[in-house]
Design a protein around this motif. Structure first.
Motif, PDB file in Angstrom:
ATOM      1  N   HIS A  23       0.923  -0.972   0.093  1.00 48.82           N
ATOM      2  CA  HIS A  23      -0.058   0.003  -0.001  1.00 48.82           C
ATOM      3  C   HIS A  23       0.912   1.025  -0.023  1.00 48.82           C
ATOM      4  N   SER A  40      -6.090   0.733  -1.753  1.00 47.19           N
ATOM      5  CA  SER A  40      -6.769  -0.600  -1.446  1.00 47.19           C
ATOM      6  C   SER A  40      -7.584  -1.197  -2.558  1.00 47.19           C
ATOM      7  N   PHE A  62      -7.156  -5.879   7.356  1.00 45.15           N
ATOM      8  CA  PHE A  62      -8.128  -6.049   6.476  1.00 45.15           C
ATOM      9  C   PHE A  62      -7.761  -6.054   4.906  1.00 45.15           C
ATOM     10  N   MET A  63      -6.606  -5.664   4.725  1.00 43.92           N
ATOM     11  CA  MET A  63      -6.294  -5.868   3.216  1.00 43.92           C
ATOM     12  C   MET A  63      -5.535  -7.061   2.970  1.00 43.92           C
ATOM     13  N   TYR A 111     -17.152  -0.231   4.175  1.00 42.82           N
ATOM     14  CA  TYR A 111     -15.994   0.282   3.572  1.00 42.82           C
ATOM     15  C   TYR A 111     -14.991  -0.828   3.774  1.00 42.82           C
ATOM     16  N   THR A 127     -14.382   0.823  -1.418  1.00 43.43           N
ATOM     17  CA  THR A 127     -13.255   1.743  -1.150  1.00 43.43           C
ATOM     18  C   THR A 127     -13.523   3.006  -1.369  1.00 43.43           C
ATOM     19  N   SER A 128     -12.644   4.067  -0.826  1.00 38.92           N
ATOM     20  CA  SER A 128     -12.824   5.466  -0.991  1.00 38.92           C
ATOM     21  C   SER A 128     -12.683   5.670  -2.484  1.00 38.92           C
ATOM     22  N   THR A 214      -5.869   7.449  -2.054  1.00 40.49           N
ATOM     23  CA  THR A 214      -4.423   7.657  -2.115  1.00 40.49           C
ATOM     24  C   THR A 214      -4.081   7.600  -3.888  1.00 40.49           C
TER      25      THR A 214
HETATM   26  P1  13P Z   1      -6.965   4.051   0.006  1.00 38.39           P
HETATM   27  O1  13P Z   1      -8.250   3.233  -0.394  1.00 38.39           O
HETATM   28  O2  13P Z   1      -7.151   5.503  -0.500  1.00 38.39           O
HETATM   29  O3  13P Z   1      -5.638   3.254  -0.339  1.00 38.39           O
HETATM   30  O4  13P Z   1      -7.064   4.297   1.643  1.00 38.39           O
HETATM   31  C1  13P Z   1      -6.977   3.040   2.401  1.00 38.39           C
HETATM   32  C2  13P Z   1      -6.620   3.735   4.004  1.00 38.39           C
HETATM   33  O5  13P Z   1      -6.550   3.031   4.826  1.00 38.39           O
HETATM   34  C3  13P Z   1      -6.796   5.179   4.319  1.00 38.39           C
HETATM   35  O6  13P Z   1      -6.498   5.244   5.404  1.00 38.39           O
END
Ligand code: 13P
Ligand code: SF4
Length: 303
Positions: A23, A40, A62-63, A111, A127-128, A214
């Motif tokens: 990551h 992620s 979690f990843m 999430y 995810t974000s 990110t």
């Molecule tokens: P991203 O999905 O942007 O990689 O974010 C994961 C995360 O843990 C942000 O704190």
């Protein structure tokens, strides 16, 4: 010293048919040896397309767990099995069950920063980088968004047609950034654009020029004609930001913007787990099958 470790890692990778995923929050030297680096969503997606039989995942639990859930036939290892995400535990299975009873058409949107146990009682993961798109395309009117209240409230603003119910969880690292931190960074760097992760509080997002994952932040900075940026996420993204944009300037919104768990991924630990075949992630089959449903749905809906 680290050259020796890197060589050993390379040799063991070839010998053991391994691939390294990291990551953007992993330390720079770990990103430096990774075969795939990303946010992620990218990492979850790329993991399903790899030919190697072993994945060393440099991130938090979690990843690694999500990668194992999606790839049961592979050996998934983490350099430090204790690397965890505090937010992943900030929702309650009983509360989710109670909400399902209260709202007939409820969709539980989870999430990906959550435990496998929470994924088991959820309808779809996000995810974000895809939360807005996925929530918008759900048929359900009522959405219970877990665990992050900040990403949830960001999605709620973008998708006003849904009744999004928020849960009281957050990332302690992103939520610690204040409006004052941003205002003071802006006064020090008046020409800089503020690029922010949606795990930050609404008052911080309101002062930002761009909000995204990110990867989104990196892409924005890479493509922008501006040359100065205030970065409002974990400092690990500084490594790709600077190496991709050597002529641009990046300032972090806060000192010590660090996820300590992500920093447990060290070169020494990568070497150790490859040598010892240790820190193998296991998910019991019943949990895996149930938790895979919302993850698979995310991969499908994000296409
Ligand atoms: P991203 O999905 O942007 O990689 O974010 C994961 C995360 O843990 C942000 O704190
Ligand atoms: Fe979890 Fe926050 Fe660390 Fe991301 S930065 S892994 S949300 S604790």
């Amino acid at each position: 010293m680290s050259e020796g470790i890197i060589k050993e890692i390379e040799n063991l990778k070839a010998q053991k048919d391994a691939v390294i995923l990291a990551h953007y929050y992993a330390p720079a030297e770990v990103q430096g040896i990774a075969d795939y680096i990303g946010d992620s969503f990218y990492l979850a997606k790329v993991a399903t397309k790899l030919k190697q039989s072993r994945i060393v995942f440099c991130g938090v639990s979690f990843m690694g767990e999500s990668v194992k859930i999606l790839n049961p036939e592979k050996t998934v290892q983490m350099p430090d099995i204790t690397a965890d995400c505090a937010m992943a535990h900030m929702a309650d299975v009983n509360k989710i069950k109670q909400m399902k009873e209260e709202y007939e058409d409820l969709a539980v949107v989870c999430y990906i920063n959550s435990t496998a146990e929470l994924k088991c009682v959820s309808d779809v993961c996000v995810t974000s980088s895809n939360a807005v798109k996925i929530v918008r395309s759900l048929k359900n009117k009522n959405i219970f968004f877990i665990p992050d209240k900040n990403l949830g409230s960001f999605v709620k603003k973008q998708v006003p047609e849904k009744n999004i119910i928020l849960n009281d969880g957050c990332c302690p690292i992103h939520a610690a950034v204040t409006k004052e931190d941003i205002l003071s960074a802006k006064s020090e760097h008046p020409n800089a654009l503020v690029l922010t992760h949606p795990e930050c509080e609404a008052e911080v997002l309101a002062l930002s020029d761009f909000i995204g994952s990110t990867t989104d932040i990196l892409t924005f900075a890479n493509n922008s004609k501006q040359t100065e940026f205030i970065i409002c996420t974990e400092e690990g993204v500084g490594y790709p930001l600077i190496s991709n944009n050597p002529l641009k300037k990046f300032f972090f919104a806060k000192k010590e913007f660090i996820c300590k768990d992500m920093k447990l991924n060290t070169l020494e630990n990568v070497l150790k787990v490859l040598k010892e075949d240790s820190n193998i992630i296991e998910v019991d089959e019943e949990t895996r099958i149930r938790a895979m449903v919302p993850l698979d749905r995310m991969l499908e809906m994000a296409k």
